[in-house]
Design an enzyme around this catalytic site. Structure first.
Site, PDB file in Angstrom:
ATOM      1  N   ASP A   1     -33.420 -61.100  -9.723  1.00 30.23           N
ATOM      2  CA  ASP A   1     -34.463 -60.069  -9.792  1.00 30.23           C
ATOM      3  C   ASP A   1     -34.075 -58.889  -8.897  1.00 30.23           C
ATOM      4  O   ASP A   1     -33.108 -58.956  -8.147  1.00 30.23           O
ATOM      5  CB  ASP A   1     -35.830 -60.639  -9.381  1.00 30.23           C
TER       6      ASP A   1
ATOM      7  N   ASP B   1     -25.766 -73.732 -18.086  1.00 28.23           N
ATOM      8  CA  ASP B   1     -25.318 -72.359 -17.826  1.00 28.23           C
ATOM      9  C   ASP B   1     -26.022 -71.406 -18.780  1.00 28.23           C
ATOM     10  O   ASP B   1     -25.440 -70.982 -19.777  1.00 28.23           O
ATOM     11  CB  ASP B   1     -23.793 -72.301 -17.990  1.00 28.23           C
TER      12      ASP B   1
END
Ligand code: 9MR
Ligand code: ZN
Length: 546
Positions: free
Chosen positions: A164, A519
């Site tokens: 983020d 992943d």
């Protein structure tokens, strides 16, 4: 780029094509070399790139490894030290390619440090330094104080925390501190480094930390306390940072943030003193004002997200270890007995003198104290040394028990487990530094786990190894449209308590902890990156490359 992010398709998820697990970066010629095979075999061959066998070693049966659910065989090829590029092969299976050469980890050290440059906020990333990952300036606008929107503040700069675009004081202080302690303890590894970032008159690691420290200092309020974080109200969608133009806010003071700010600035002042005296002075003045605020406000002021905000909370249950760290670092920077007293009187309540952050930071305080040139309380110094000795003995036992050589308790396979692996490496290194115990084999094993000696045979550092994670939960890595993720990102890793919808869907109940991983960009509880997961890796690599 993982274009399947939005439809939660899992067909692209790959398992390793390799059946034998080695460190995918490779090994120092003189290093301990061990491959792990999760299948029965008698011996294994080391083969060159033409497929010729250059060395054969007998396999050993390690036994069942509960964390991975594997019955593990290992082969040691430490005796083979000829530089070159190889694979291990046995029972019709092979390992990924790896190198044997001097300085084999230098590139991973460079990459994991350069990762911080890729996360810089408030500037553009120039092509000269960032290549294809260059982007325009981001997050340059003033921020409003969340609780009083008439107040507008300049808090540009620093590193994006993670996947983020938030910037959080406790997280940033701890990450910068890991790098600064690494530099203090292993300067040889960093003095020679060139990671191609804007040049300043100092080693790159210090130039990179300075970028974060300048931001941390801006997060100090007029009364000396530190604002907890600077973020938008809500996490941005998966867009480039320069396209995230939502209003920025600064959130109220917390006592953890204030203590961590005092600690990291005091620590940094000792590092930059001889390089840039003015910078060291301003660090010290920030640290003193923060410490002054702490003294005047003995109560705990935690942090919870206010209504309407969903960015990281970084709440903590108390600020005991944070204050202890602040006073230890202040004493180390000043030699002032008053700080020594405050540190000692806070110490008894600290639950773990070896904890390396981000929440519990008692171990960072211990490092400041043990590294400082001032007079020490003999009993307390001994208490610290024996806490590290005891913890390191426990970690060595765990590492020996593990089929993969990793020093982890089951419970440590949580959100950001790779941070725990690297922090355990830090503790072993600190024990070696303080007590003179040779932990080198165990520290190297933690790195080997990160770089491929694990039950999924994956390298958890982007760009290192033939089979490495490549789709982290990292906004620019998705939004830039480039298939290859920028290198050097240490991802969170296996989490036996998956906490996002994607992970809950793909990790079957009962999966062994070491295998609870995928992943995929969608999974923030398995596959995000953060600055304080990279920073302990830089520390461990600093130890290894010194
Ligand atoms: O690293 C944090 C992890 O220990 C917590 O379990 C998790 C949930 O609270 O939050 C992690 O921190 C995230 C932060 O709140 C926001 N930026 C990304 C961080 C990594 O996921
Ligand atoms: Zn930014």
């Amino acid at each position: 780029m993982n274009t399947k992010y939005f439809d939660r398709d899992t067909t692209h998820l790959k398992t390793t094509p390799f059946g034998i697990f080695t460190d995918q970066a490779g090994y120092e010629p003189k290093g301990i070399k061990k491959a792990v095979m999760p299948f029965p075999c008698d011996s294994a061959d080391i083969c060159d790139t033409e497929g010729n066998t250059v060395f054969t070693a007998k396999a050993e049966h390690h036994g069942f490894d509960a964390q991975s659910g594997d019955d593990v065989y290992t082969v040691s090829f430490t005796g083979f030290d000829r530089p070159g590029t190889y694979r291990v092969s046995a029972g019709g299976r092979t390992s990924a390619l790896f190198e044997i050469k001097d300085g084999v980890y230098d590139k991973v050290l460079d990459d994991t440090l350069k990762a911080f440059y890729y996360l810089r906020c408030g500037c553009g990333l120039d092509k000269r330094y960032a290549g294809a990952y260059a982007h325009a300036e981001c997050h340059r606008t003033d921020a409003l104080l969340w609780d009083d929107r008439s107040v507008s503040l300049d808090v540009t700069g620093g590193w994006h925390d993670a996947g983020d675009y938030g910037r959080y004081v406790t997280a940033g202080a701890v990450a910068a501190a890991h790098l600064l302690y690494a530099y203090k303890m292993y300067p040889e590894a960093f003095d020679r480094q060139d990671i191609n970032i804007p040049k300043e008159n100092m080693p790159d690691i210090l130039a990179e930390c300075r970028y974060e420290l300048l931001w941390l200092m801006k997060m100090q309020a007029a009364d000396g306390s530190a604002y907890h974080k600077a973020t938008t109200a809500l996490h941005a969608p998966f867009i480039m940072p320069e396209d995230d133009r939502e209003q920025l806010y600064v959130f109220r003071t917390s006592s953890m943030a204030t203590a961590d700010l005092a600690a990291v600035c005091a620590l940094a002042a000792t590092v930059y003193r001889d390089i840039d005296g003015d910078f060291a002075d301003s660090l010290m003045s920030t640290a003193e004002r923060a410490a002054g605020w702490l003294g005047a406000h003995p109560g705990f002021i935690g942090f919870d997200n206010p209504e309407g905000c969903n960015t990281g909370g970084y709440g903590e249950r108390d600020d005991i270890s944070n204050r202890f760290w602040a006073y230890a670092a202040m004493y180390a920077a000043t030699g002032d007995k008053a700080f020594h007293e405050r540190m000692l009187s806070g110490a008894t309540a600290v639950s773990d003198l070896t904890a390396m952050g981000y929440g519990e930071v008692g171990g960072l305080a211990s490092l400041s104290y043990m590294l400082c040139p001032h007079e020490k309380d003999d009993d307390f110094a001994e208490t610290i040394r024996s806490a590290f000795a005891k913890k390191a003995a426990e970690l060595r036992r765990l590492s020996e028990k593990s089929g993969y050589g990793v020093a982890m308790h089951d419970r440590e396979y949580c959100w950001g487990s790779n941070m725990n692996v690297m922090k355990n490496g830090m503790i072993l290194a600190a024990d070696e530094y303080m007590n003179g115990t040779d932990n080198s084999v165990f520290i190297a094993s933690q790195l080997h786990y990160l770089l491929g000696v694990n039950a999924l045979g994956i390298s958890y550092v982007t760009g290192t190894g033939e089979f490495a994670c490549n789709y982290p939960h990292l906004r620019p890595a998705f939004a830039d449209g480039i298939e290859e993720c920028m290198p050097g990102m240490v991802i969170g890793g296996p989490n036996s308590r998956p906490a996002d919808p994607f992970a809950c869907e793909v990790i079957a109940q009962g999966t062994p902890p070491m295998k609870c991983y995928a992943d995929d960009t969608a999974s923030y509880s398995l596959n995000e990156i953060t600055i304080y997961w990279n920073s302990p890796a830089v520390f461990v690599l600093g130890y290894i490359c010194r």
